[in-house]
Design a protein around this motif. Sequence first.
Motif, mmCIF file in Angstrom:
data_model
loop_
_atom_site.group_PDB
_atom_site.id
_atom_site.type_symbol
_atom_site.label_atom_id
_atom_site.label_comp_id
_atom_site.label_asym_id
_atom_site.label_seq_id
_atom_site.Cartn_x
_atom_site.Cartn_y
_atom_site.Cartn_z
ATOM 1 N N ALA A 159 30.274 -64.698 97.022
ATOM 2 C CA ALA A 159 30.049 -63.487 98.026
ATOM 3 C C ALA A 159 29.979 -62.207 97.308
ATOM 4 O O ALA A 159 29.237 -61.397 97.665
ATOM 5 C CB ALA A 159 31.501 -63.614 98.912
ATOM 6 N N THR A 160 30.637 -62.165 96.278
ATOM 7 C CA THR A 160 30.788 -60.765 95.385
ATOM 8 C C THR A 160 29.559 -60.340 94.637
ATOM 9 O O THR A 160 28.977 -59.515 94.633
ATOM 10 C CB THR A 160 31.734 -60.887 94.143
ATOM 11 N N SER A 161 28.862 -61.696 94.091
ATOM 12 C CA SER A 161 27.723 -61.618 93.683
ATOM 13 C C SER A 161 26.529 -60.992 94.473
ATOM 14 O O SER A 161 25.736 -60.267 94.174
ATOM 15 C CB SER A 161 27.285 -63.127 92.941
ATOM 16 N N THR A 162 26.751 -61.707 95.602
ATOM 17 C CA THR A 162 25.584 -61.387 96.557
ATOM 18 C C THR A 162 25.521 -59.704 97.237
ATOM 19 O O THR A 162 24.707 -58.969 97.295
ATOM 20 C CB THR A 162 25.575 -62.405 97.898
ATOM 21 N N MET A 163 26.932 -59.574 97.347
ATOM 22 C CA MET A 163 27.208 -58.009 97.654
ATOM 23 C C MET A 163 26.722 -57.161 96.645
ATOM 24 O O MET A 163 26.359 -55.738 96.851
ATOM 25 C CB MET A 163 28.499 -57.887 98.130
ATOM 26 N N ASN A 164 26.981 -57.264 95.406
ATOM 27 C CA ASN A 164 26.671 -56.515 94.193
ATOM 28 C C ASN A 164 25.313 -56.476 94.041
ATOM 29 O O ASN A 164 24.320 -55.426 93.988
ATOM 30 C CB ASN A 164 27.213 -57.282 92.959
ATOM 31 N N THR A 165 24.377 -57.576 94.313
ATOM 32 C CA THR A 165 23.072 -57.608 94.230
ATOM 33 C C THR A 165 22.335 -56.615 95.349
ATOM 34 O O THR A 165 21.650 -55.960 94.951
ATOM 35 C CB THR A 165 22.391 -59.172 94.320
ATOM 36 N N THR A 166 22.793 -56.647 96.505
ATOM 37 C CA THR A 166 22.261 -55.946 97.664
ATOM 38 C C THR A 166 22.648 -54.635 97.402
ATOM 39 O O THR A 166 21.788 -53.713 97.568
ATOM 40 C CB THR A 166 23.293 -56.492 98.988
ATOM 41 N N LEU A 167 23.983 -54.463 96.699
ATOM 42 C CA LEU A 167 24.222 -52.858 96.397
ATOM 43 C C LEU A 167 23.394 -52.432 95.405
ATOM 44 O O LEU A 167 22.550 -51.136 95.421
ATOM 45 C CB LEU A 167 25.610 -52.821 95.967
ATOM 46 N N GLN A 168 22.926 -53.206 94.300
ATOM 47 C CA GLN A 168 22.141 -52.608 93.194
ATOM 48 C C GLN A 168 20.741 -52.323 93.843
ATOM 49 O O GLN A 168 20.187 -51.365 93.374
ATOM 50 C CB GLN A 168 22.306 -53.779 92.056
ATOM 51 N N GLN A 169 20.443 -53.344 94.589
ATOM 52 C CA GLN A 169 18.873 -53.199 95.072
ATOM 53 C C GLN A 169 18.804 -51.951 95.993
ATOM 54 O O GLN A 169 17.829 -51.301 95.896
ATOM 55 C CB GLN A 169 18.481 -54.208 95.576
ATOM 56 N N SER A 170 19.839 -51.852 96.687
ATOM 57 C CA SER A 170 19.781 -50.720 97.739
ATOM 58 C C SER A 170 20.092 -49.307 97.301
ATOM 59 O O SER A 170 19.077 -48.504 97.714
ATOM 60 C CB SER A 170 20.937 -51.066 98.917
ATOM 61 N N LEU A 171 20.639 -49.438 96.087
ATOM 62 C CA LEU A 171 21.134 -47.977 95.886
ATOM 63 C C LEU A 171 20.119 -47.564 94.742
ATOM 64 O O LEU A 171 20.189 -46.366 94.363
ATOM 65 C CB LEU A 171 22.260 -48.053 94.902
ATOM 66 N N ALA A 172 19.258 -48.480 94.421
ATOM 67 C CA ALA A 172 18.064 -47.987 93.468
ATOM 68 C C ALA A 172 17.267 -47.123 94.448
ATOM 69 O O ALA A 172 16.780 -46.092 93.575
ATOM 70 C CB ALA A 172 17.388 -48.995 93.135
ATOM 71 N N LYS A 173 17.196 -46.830 95.485
ATOM 72 C CA LYS A 173 16.577 -45.702 96.109
ATOM 73 C C LYS A 173 17.257 -44.503 96.382
ATOM 74 O O LYS A 173 16.684 -43.403 96.715
ATOM 75 C CB LYS A 173 16.105 -46.270 97.704
ATOM 76 N N TYR A 174 18.388 -44.816 96.041
ATOM 77 C CA TYR A 174 19.162 -43.429 96.198
ATOM 78 C C TYR A 174 19.795 -43.253 94.727
ATOM 79 O O TYR A 174 21.048 -42.564 94.754
ATOM 80 C CB TYR A 174 20.238 -43.906 97.292
ATOM 81 N N ALA A 175 19.310 -43.328 93.765
ATOM 82 C CA ALA A 175 20.015 -42.944 92.534
ATOM 83 C C ALA A 175 20.289 -41.591 92.214
ATOM 84 O O ALA A 175 21.221 -41.310 91.184
ATOM 85 C CB ALA A 175 19.156 -43.601 91.293
ATOM 86 N N ASN A 176 19.741 -40.903 92.847
ATOM 87 C CA ASN A 176 19.797 -39.245 92.643
ATOM 88 C C ASN A 176 20.993 -38.740 93.527
ATOM 89 O O ASN A 176 21.390 -37.819 93.275
ATOM 90 C CB ASN A 176 18.428 -38.204 92.996
ATOM 91 N N VAL A 177 21.460 -39.723 94.613
ATOM 92 C CA VAL A 177 22.781 -39.248 95.256
ATOM 93 C C VAL A 177 23.832 -40.096 95.182
ATOM 94 O O VAL A 177 24.796 -39.824 96.046
ATOM 95 C CB VAL A 177 21.955 -39.028 96.819
ATOM 96 N N ALA A 178 23.674 -41.164 94.826
ATOM 97 C CA ALA A 178 24.818 -42.429 94.775
ATOM 98 C C ALA A 178 24.838 -43.124 93.572
ATOM 99 O O ALA A 178 23.895 -43.168 92.714
ATOM 100 C CB ALA A 178 24.583 -43.325 96.017
#
Length: 271
Positions: free
Chosen positions: A56-75
Motif C-alpha cells: 500500500a505504501t509503495s502504491t501511494m508513493n508511486t502515485t505521488l511520484q507520478q502525479s507530482l511530476a506535473k507540479y515539480a515547480n510548486v510541490a
Amino acid sequence: MSLSNRAALLLIVAAAVAIPSASAQPAASKAQAAMSQAAQQGKYTFVLFYKQNDPATSTMNTTLQQSLAKYANVAVLTFVQVADPSEQALVAKYDVARAPMPMCVAIAPNGAMTGIFAQQLQAQHVANAIVTPTMMQVMRALQDNKLAFVTVHGSGNPVVPASLREFQSDPHFSARMVSLSMNAADPAEARFVAEMEVDPRTPGTHLSLLAPPGVLVGKFAANTPKATIAAALAEAGKCCDDPNCKHHQQPGQQQPTQGNNQAATQRAPAR
C-alpha cells in the motif's frame, strides 16, 4: 456547484480545526527541513507518513511520484516513518500516530493543510490539494479557528464594504477574523470562484463569509449592514458561545438577564 461540493472542497478544514503555533523546538528533522525549505520557496509539501514499506505504501508513493511530476515547480514530496524518533514532532502535530497507514498530508506554503488521504490516493487527489492563493489563505484561517471575510471584486471599481471595516474595528470580531480580497476575474482564482458560486462577470463587489470548520455563512452585497451579516453568523451558530451576545437576539427580543439563565440556554445557537 452544490453546497455539498463546497463542503467536500473544505473537508480538510474540519479535520484540522486549529494548527498549533510554532514554539521553541529542537533541531529540525529531515522532513521538517524539507517542509521549511519548500515553504520558503512558495511550494507545497506532500508528506507521506508510513509504518512499513508494504504494497500500500509503495502504491501511494508511486502515485505521488507520478502525479507530482506535473507540479515539480510548486510541490515537493517527503517521507516520515511514524516510528522514527527524530520525526515525532511532525507525527504529533498532524496526529497520525494511530491513523490508518499509509497517509499523505498536503501542506501549503502558509502551513494550511489542503488534503489528507489515508491508505489510498489518486492523481486527482493530488491536483485537488493544490489550491488557489485565496483558498490557501481561507483554509489556514479556518484551521486557525478564525472567520474568513473574502471581498470579491467584480469588473467594476473595487469597493471596500463598510461593514467589513466595522467588523475589523469591533473587538468582538477583530481578533478572530481574517480579511482577504480577490478579483473574480483572476484566472488564478477560477477554481475558488466556481466553488463559491460567484459569477466572474458580475460588476459589483460582494463579501463572502466563511466560518470554521468550513461553513459558507453567506454571500453579501457590499452595502449589506454589519448587523445583517452578524445576525446571519449567529443564526449559523458561528458567532460566539455567549448566549447573552447581542448578535444572538432576534429583532425586538430583549437580551437575557443574569436572572434568566434558562432563557439564555434556550437561545444558545444550535451546534
